[in-house]
Write an enzyme that holds these catalytic residues in place. Structure first.
Site, PDB file in Angstrom:
ATOM      1  N   TRP A   1      96.690 -38.343  96.087  1.00 61.43           N
ATOM      2  CA  TRP A   1      96.641 -39.107  94.577  1.00 61.43           C
ATOM      3  C   TRP A   1      97.620 -38.333  93.723  1.00 61.43           C
ATOM      4  O   TRP A   1      97.532 -37.173  93.828  1.00 61.43           O
ATOM      5  CB  TRP A   1      95.244 -39.201  94.275  1.00 61.43           C
ATOM      6  CG  TRP A   1      94.947 -39.695  92.947  1.00 61.43           C
ATOM      7  CD1 TRP A   1      95.125 -40.841  92.319  1.00 61.43           C
ATOM      8  CD2 TRP A   1      94.148 -39.099  91.636  1.00 61.43           C
ATOM      9  NE1 TRP A   1      94.788 -41.233  91.056  1.00 61.43           N
ATOM     10  CE2 TRP A   1      94.289 -40.062  90.744  1.00 61.43           C
ATOM     11  CE3 TRP A   1      93.613 -37.869  91.768  1.00 61.43           C
ATOM     12  CZ2 TRP A   1      93.481 -39.700  89.465  1.00 61.43           C
ATOM     13  CZ3 TRP A   1      92.931 -37.645  90.480  1.00 61.43           C
ATOM     14  CH2 TRP A   1      92.846 -38.489  89.318  1.00 61.43           C
TER      15      TRP A   1
ATOM     16  N   ASP B   1      87.140 -33.869  96.994  1.00 60.87           N
ATOM     17  CA  ASP B   1      87.194 -34.753  96.063  1.00 60.87           C
ATOM     18  C   ASP B   1      86.540 -35.913  96.599  1.00 60.87           C
ATOM     19  O   ASP B   1      87.121 -36.681  97.477  1.00 60.87           O
ATOM     20  CB  ASP B   1      88.510 -34.953  95.733  1.00 60.87           C
ATOM     21  CG  ASP B   1      88.887 -36.047  94.430  1.00 60.87           C
ATOM     22  OD1 ASP B   1      87.648 -36.583  93.979  1.00 60.87           O
ATOM     23  OD2 ASP B   1      90.007 -36.255  94.091  1.00 60.87           O
TER      24      ASP B   1
ATOM     25  N   ALA C   1      85.664 -39.408  95.613  1.00 63.66           N
ATOM     26  CA  ALA C   1      85.881 -40.384  94.385  1.00 63.66           C
ATOM     27  C   ALA C   1      85.371 -41.893  94.858  1.00 63.66           C
ATOM     28  O   ALA C   1      85.172 -42.521  93.792  1.00 63.66           O
ATOM     29  CB  ALA C   1      87.134 -40.072  94.106  1.00 63.66           C
TER      30      ALA C   1
ATOM     31  N   LYS D   1      84.305 -45.737  90.365  1.00 68.98           N
ATOM     32  CA  LYS D   1      84.382 -46.698  91.197  1.00 68.98           C
ATOM     33  C   LYS D   1      82.968 -47.058  91.890  1.00 68.98           C
ATOM     34  O   LYS D   1      82.775 -48.490  91.706  1.00 68.98           O
ATOM     35  CB  LYS D   1      85.343 -46.580  92.361  1.00 68.98           C
ATOM     36  CG  LYS D   1      86.275 -45.323  92.041  1.00 68.98           C
ATOM     37  CD  LYS D   1      87.415 -45.816  91.595  1.00 68.98           C
ATOM     38  CE  LYS D   1      88.368 -44.751  91.104  1.00 68.98           C
ATOM     39  NZ  LYS D   1      89.754 -45.054  90.996  1.00 68.98           N
TER      40      LYS D   1
HETATM   41  C1  LMR Z   1      93.978 -44.842  91.377  1.00 69.93           C
HETATM   42  O1  LMR Z   1      94.605 -44.140  92.308  1.00 69.93           O
HETATM   43  O2  LMR Z   1      94.348 -46.127  91.328  1.00 69.93           O
HETATM   44  C2  LMR Z   1      92.856 -44.495  90.587  1.00 69.93           C
HETATM   45  O3  LMR Z   1      92.314 -43.243  90.928  1.00 69.93           O
HETATM   46  C3  LMR Z   1      92.943 -44.671  89.048  1.00 69.93           C
HETATM   47  C4  LMR Z   1      93.768 -43.510  88.555  1.00 69.93           C
HETATM   48  O4  LMR Z   1      93.329 -42.843  87.783  1.00 69.93           O
HETATM   49  O5  LMR Z   1      94.979 -43.241  89.004  1.00 69.93           O
END
Ligand code: LMR
Length: 392
Positions: free
Chosen positions: A128, A208, A210, A243
């Site tokens: 990410w 993490d 999420a 989420k």
């Molecule tokens: C994503 O990766 O689309 C989500 O986690 C939103 C974000 O905050 O980037």
């Protein structure tokens, strides 16, 4: 003085939200930011959250300050769901605090690790994008290793080598489930090996988590987190409810620390409170209060479990239909069937991604990541044909 400041590019992923909204084409498809969508493309508020919010409106006695730790009823209500078992807090060795979303929790985890002496953090790439930004902003060195092997499984040898070469004062950031952006998770056997390696090398685990509940199930998705806390002396866990409770803009997250004993955990958390105070003072209350009310009411909790199960089933259905499509030109969609969660990476170059947007009204991240949940069953054929057109 302020005219020294240079214009910064907008966050590439978040910028897609506005670009998509501004596109007038009626058949446009949004596979950008990670937001769950139903079979009709909507992102409704969960029924259990609507009910909990109504209860809040009717019964909340005050909105006076709570403190940097936020709503500890919320933090504790999540513990059995995250850590499972008969003693989910491990006799008080695990405790936590509320944070603004999972981002706030990752921020506390990295900053606390740094305060404890960590100078570098290992992380599988791609990851990410905000993970790297948080590390840069916190002032720790990021050491990348390859996450995805050529066959579409997790590259465990790369992780193994990175851990063995790490040396002291190192942490590793691991995605608990539903890897963002690849969808490639560790298997239970791989998690067991990772935990052995962490025990052997002394590298501090930052997990993490999420997307719990959006992969294989609440317990299955927590396998790695639970293996880490069951067998290691210390770990930091960043958790997001954005989420799995659909609370995106309310920013609902939690940070947990596992240390050698309950008193040390409270000492660690006091550092988290100080970090929070200097950053955001106190987390926003509303969403976390709604989650607390949902998780302390058996009927609402069941409602949440059921809603999450239907989201998971829909994501699986889209994945399976994509994996069964043999007509996507040069893009092999078969691996998507064995991956987990909302995301997958497609091997597309910048020109192909630009053409998908310009010629087919299909929006995705510049990395080639797609949000699987952005596809309805009715739009899969259009998407697959567009992939064939740009990769022919
Ligand atoms: C994503 O990766 O689309 C989500 O986690 C939103 C974000 O905050 O980037």
């Amino acid at each position: 003085m302020l005219n020294k400041l240079q214009q910064q590019p907008a966050d590439a992923l978040l910028a897609l939200i506005k670009l998509f909204d501004a596109d007038p084409r009626p058949d446009k498809i949004d596979l950008g930011v990670g937001v769950y969508r139903t079979a009709t493309g909507a992102t409704p508020v969960f029924a259990c959250i609507k009910a909990a919010e109504q209860k809040l409106v009717d019964e909340q006695p005050t909105k006076a300050y709570l403190g940097p730790e936020g709503d500890m009823g919320f933090v504790h209500a999540l513990i059995p769901h995250i850590f499972g078992g008969t003693d989910p807090s491990q006799g008080g060795r695990i405790d936590g605090m509320q944070t603004p979303g999972g981002t706030g929790a990752v921020r506390i985890a990295v900053a606390m690790a740094k305060k404890a002496g960590v100078t570098k953090v290992l992380m599988g790439t791609p990851s990410w994008p905000n993970h790297a930004q948080i590390m840069a902003d916190t002032g720790v060195e990021l050491v990348g290793f390859n996450h995805a092997a050529a066959d579409g499984s997790a590259d465990l040898p790369a992780l193994r080598d990175a851990l063995r070469a790490a040396g002291p004062n190192t942490a590793v950031l691991l995605h608990g489930c539903c890897h963002n952006p690849t969808g490639i998770d560790y298997t239970p056997a791989q998690w067991d090996e990772i935990v052995d390696l962490l025990a052997e090398t002394g590298v501090l685990a930052i997990v993490d988590l999420a997307y719990q509940g959006l992969g294989l199930g609440m317990d299955e998705d927590a396998y790695g987190t639970r293996a880490v806390v069951a067998r290691l002396p210390e770990a930091l866990i960043a958790y997001s409810c954005d989420k799995n409770f659909g609370l995106y803009r309310d920013r609902v997250g939690a940070f947990y620390a596992l240390t050698s004993d309950a008193a040390q955990t409270q000492a660690a958390l006091s550092n988290g409170h100080a970090l929070a105070r200097a950053n955001w003072s106190m987390p926003p209350d509303h969403g976390a209060s709604a989650v607390r009310l949902a998780l302390t009411d058996a009927a609402l909790t069941q409602n949440w479990v059921d809603e999450l199960a239907s989201m998971r089933a829909r994501i699986r259905q889209v994945r399976e239909k994509l994996a069964a499509s043999s007509n996507a030109g040069g893009v092999n969609l078969v691996p998507l069937g064995g991956q987990q969660g909302m995301f997958a990476m497609l091997p597309l170059n910048a020109a192909q991604i630009a053409s998908l947007r310009a010629d087919h009204a299909i929006y995705m991240a510049g990395s080639g990541r797609i949000n699987i949940a952005g596809l309805t069953m009715g739009k899969i054929d259009k998407f697959v044909s567009a992939l064939a057109a740009v990769s022919a």
